[in-house]
Enzyme design. Structure first.
Site, PDB file in Angstrom:
ATOM      1  N   SER A  19      79.506  71.705 -12.743  1.00  0.00           N
ATOM      2  CA  SER A  19      80.020  70.665 -13.630  1.00  0.00           C
ATOM      3  C   SER A  19      80.773  69.613 -12.821  1.00  0.00           C
ATOM      4  CB  SER A  19      80.988  71.332 -14.620  1.00  0.00           C
ATOM      5  OG  SER A  19      81.842  70.389 -15.208  1.00  0.00           O
TER       6      SER A  19
ATOM      7  N   TYR B 174      88.409  76.592 -16.720  1.00  0.00           N
ATOM      8  CA  TYR B 174      86.949  76.443 -16.831  1.00  0.00           C
ATOM      9  C   TYR B 174      86.368  75.847 -15.556  1.00  0.00           C
ATOM     10  CZ  TYR B 174      82.574  74.023 -17.785  1.00  0.00           C
ATOM     11  OH  TYR B 174      81.290  73.549 -17.685  1.00  0.00           O
TER      12      TYR B 174
ATOM     13  N   LYS C 233      83.810  77.238 -12.286  1.00  0.00           N
ATOM     14  CA  LYS C 233      82.601  76.594 -11.755  1.00  0.00           C
ATOM     15  C   LYS C 233      82.707  76.438 -10.238  1.00  0.00           C
ATOM     16  CE  LYS C 233      80.279  76.092 -15.550  1.00  0.00           C
ATOM     17  NZ  LYS C 233      79.067  76.910 -15.758  1.00  0.00           N
TER      18      LYS C 233
HETATM   19  N1  LIG Z   1      77.072  70.390 -21.969  1.00  0.00           N
HETATM   20  C1  LIG Z   1      77.588  69.768 -20.906  1.00  0.00           C
HETATM   21  O1  LIG Z   1      77.809  68.535 -20.933  1.00  0.00           O
HETATM   22  C2  LIG Z   1      77.850  70.547 -19.627  1.00  0.00           C
HETATM   23  C3  LIG Z   1      78.446  69.874 -18.549  1.00  0.00           C
HETATM   24  C4  LIG Z   1      78.683  70.573 -17.360  1.00  0.00           C
HETATM   25  C5  LIG Z   1      78.313  71.910 -17.250  1.00  0.00           C
HETATM   26  N2  LIG Z   1      77.762  72.544 -18.316  1.00  0.00           N
HETATM   27  C6  LIG Z   1      77.394  73.974 -18.148  1.00  0.00           C
HETATM   28  O2  LIG Z   1      76.025  74.145 -18.486  1.00  0.00           O
HETATM   29  C7  LIG Z   1      75.811  75.433 -19.044  1.00  0.00           C
HETATM   30  C8  LIG Z   1      75.089  75.280 -20.371  1.00  0.00           C
HETATM   31  O3  LIG Z   1      75.860  74.449 -21.220  1.00  0.00           O
HETATM   32  P1  LIG Z   1      75.410  74.124 -22.711  1.00  0.00           P
HETATM   33  O4  LIG Z   1      75.999  72.805 -23.049  1.00  0.00           O
HETATM   34  O5  LIG Z   1      73.950  74.325 -22.868  1.00  0.00           O
HETATM   35  O6  LIG Z   1      76.222  75.268 -23.482  1.00  0.00           O
HETATM   36  P2  LIG Z   1      75.781  76.251 -24.657  1.00  0.00           P
HETATM   37  O7  LIG Z   1      77.029  76.920 -25.133  1.00  0.00           O
HETATM   38  O8  LIG Z   1      74.942  75.542 -25.659  1.00  0.00           O
HETATM   39  O9  LIG Z   1      74.854  77.287 -23.877  1.00  0.00           O
HETATM   40  C9  LIG Z   1      75.355  78.425 -23.217  1.00  0.00           C
HETATM   41  C10 LIG Z   1      74.406  79.569 -23.526  1.00  0.00           C
HETATM   42  O10 LIG Z   1      74.819  80.730 -22.806  1.00  0.00           O
HETATM   43  C11 LIG Z   1      74.864  81.841 -23.686  1.00  0.00           C
HETATM   44  N3  LIG Z   1      75.900  82.747 -23.173  1.00  0.00           N
HETATM   45  C12 LIG Z   1      77.238  82.508 -23.067  1.00  0.00           C
HETATM   46  N4  LIG Z   1      77.874  83.565 -22.545  1.00  0.00           N
HETATM   47  C13 LIG Z   1      76.909  84.504 -22.294  1.00  0.00           C
HETATM   48  C14 LIG Z   1      76.934  85.826 -21.760  1.00  0.00           C
HETATM   49  N5  LIG Z   1      78.089  86.413 -21.386  1.00  0.00           N
HETATM   50  N6  LIG Z   1      75.763  86.506 -21.646  1.00  0.00           N
HETATM   51  C15 LIG Z   1      74.590  85.926 -22.021  1.00  0.00           C
HETATM   52  N7  LIG Z   1      74.511  84.683 -22.552  1.00  0.00           N
HETATM   53  C16 LIG Z   1      75.661  83.984 -22.676  1.00  0.00           C
HETATM   54  C17 LIG Z   1      75.184  81.270 -25.049  1.00  0.00           C
HETATM   55  O11 LIG Z   1      74.789  82.092 -26.137  1.00  0.00           O
HETATM   56  C18 LIG Z   1      74.399  79.956 -25.004  1.00  0.00           C
HETATM   57  O12 LIG Z   1      73.070  80.133 -25.455  1.00  0.00           O
HETATM   58  C19 LIG Z   1      77.183  76.095 -19.157  1.00  0.00           C
HETATM   59  O13 LIG Z   1      77.351  76.943 -18.040  1.00  0.00           O
HETATM   60  C20 LIG Z   1      78.142  74.912 -19.081  1.00  0.00           C
HETATM   61  O14 LIG Z   1      79.388  75.259 -18.539  1.00  0.00           O
HETATM   62  C21 LIG Z   1      77.516  71.896 -19.500  1.00  0.00           C
END
Ligand SMILES: NC(=O)c1ccc[n+]([C@@H]2O[C@H](COP(=O)([O-])OP(=O)(O)OC[C@H]3O[C@@H](n4cnc5c(N)ncnc54)[C@H](O)[C@@H]3O)[C@@H](O)[C@H]2O)c1
Length: 326
Positions: A119, A143, A147
């Site tokens: 991130s 958080y 990362k």
């Molecule tokens: N959305 C953003 O703008 C953004 C920015 C930077 C980083 N990220 C990172 O990208 C990744 C995906 O983000 P997103 O926006 O799709 O989030 P999201 O919450 O929609 O997706 C996360 C997925 O991981 C699953 N999950 C969570 N904990 C789990 C566990 N212990 N075991 C198995 N599955 C698990 C959830 O059910 C979900 O389907 C995350 O790691 C997040 O930190 C997202």
């Protein structure tokens, strides 16, 4: 080749699964559905597993072996900055625990390639026009520190020669590739504004006294379809690196557009797309929000061959369509 996508039922993961399936890859999703939605990956094998639970490494190793997994894209994790400050130990257990389970299973099953969801928050509150990967990292939330730790673990494993990793540092993902795949997480600016408008409330601007052109925070919004494409390019890149035995490739790569949009500009676009003229209200700054966070996209272009193609209008319009179709 078979790609395992952890967190594939989530917002970004769901888009990546769709792109992988569209190009004919064999895909298996592992997700505990805690924030994900199984409908996003209907038609794809879904293994329900909490990667932070006891026994997850062994269960995952069985999946890797049974399916002959060659590549892993690891999205699974928790992403709420505020919640991470309230429950830091749980955040470390979830985010770092899941990654350790994935890497243990990969090592035992002899699977090497991994793309990790990092991130832009690892940079912290830094000044500068654009953020290059070479900057020192100064994450301000638990958080963001999980990362950074994930990146460090991958660096150590890569130095030991057990994995071929790349960490993608996402800037602000927005938009939707289809109505089913939209972002429902109302802590992100665009869904947050839609939710306020739906409730008949005024959208909030968290501070308008930042040192930016219009006083509101500037972010690099990247369309989730572009972001998904970057993952496929990252998988291709790692396959090439691994097969050719190339060493010394960058381990962390920004994924953004290289262009910033202020909160006010996003709200103007929301107004244009929705036709809702409700005036925003300015409230206090949120702690830990840097004034500006825009990607230096040189590495993404040179290493992955990635350039974002979609702009703010496409993001807001597709997000609005998906929001209304929920
Ligand atoms: N959305 C953003 O703008 C953004 C920015 C930077 C980083 N990220 C990172 O990208 C990744 C995906 O983000 P997103 O926006 O799709 O989030 P999201 O919450 O929609 O997706 C996360 C997925 O991981 C699953 N999950 C969570 N904990 C789990 C566990 N212990 N075991 C198995 N599955 C698990 C959830 O059910 C979900 O389907 C995350 O790691 C997040 O930190 C997202």
């Amino acid at each position: 080749m078979t790609v395992l996508v952890t967190g594939g039922a989530g917002y970004i993961g769901g888009h990546v699964v769709a792109e992988l399936v569209a190009r004919g890859e064999d895909v298996v999703v592992v997700d505990d559905l805690s924030t994900g939605n199984a409908e996003r990956v209907a038609g794809t094998t879904l293994v329900e597993l909490d990667l932070a639970s006891d026994g997850a490494p062994d269960a995952l190793e069985r999946v890797l072996r049974q399916r002959g997994v060659t590549d892993v894209i690891h999205f699974a994790g928790r992403k709420q900055v505020g919640e991470s400050a309230e429950r830091p130990v749980w955040y470390w257990a979830q985010n770092v625990g899941s990654l350790l389970a994935v890497l243990t299973a990969m090592e035992n099953a002899g699977c090497r390639r991994i793309v990790f969801s990092s991130s832009a928050s690892v940079y912290g509150e830094v000044d500068g026009d654009v953020l290059a990967e070479s900057l020192p990292l100064a994450p301000v939330s638990p958080y963001a520190r999980t990362k950074r730790a994930g990146e460090e673990i991958l660096d150590d494993a890569a130095a030991a020669g057990t994995v071929t990793p790349v960490s993608l540092r996402y800037f602000n993902a927005a938009g939707a590739g289809s109505d089913l795949l939209g972002d429902t997480f109302v802590q992100n600016l665009i869904p947050m504004v839609f939710e306020r408008l739906d409730a008949g409330s005024r959208p909030r601007i968290f501070g308008d006294d930042y040192p930016t052109d219009d006083g509101t925070c500037v972010r690099d919004y990247v369309h989730v379809v572009d972001l998904a494409r970057a993952h496929l390019l990252a998988v291709d890149h790692l396959r090439l690196v691994d097969e050719a035995g190339i060493v010394g490739t960058p381990r962390a790569i920004n994924v953004g557009t290289g262009r910033g949009s202020s909160v006010k500009e996003v709200l103007d676009e929301v107004r244009a797309v929705t036709g809702d003229e409700t005036a925003p209200v300015v409230v206090d700054r949120r702690p830990g929000d840097p004034a500006r966070s825009v990607a230096d996209v040189t590495l993404a272009r040179n290493v992955l061959g990635f350039t974002a193609e979609l702009g703010l209008h496409e993001m807001v319009e597709s997000a609005w369509r998906a929001w209304r179709a929920r």
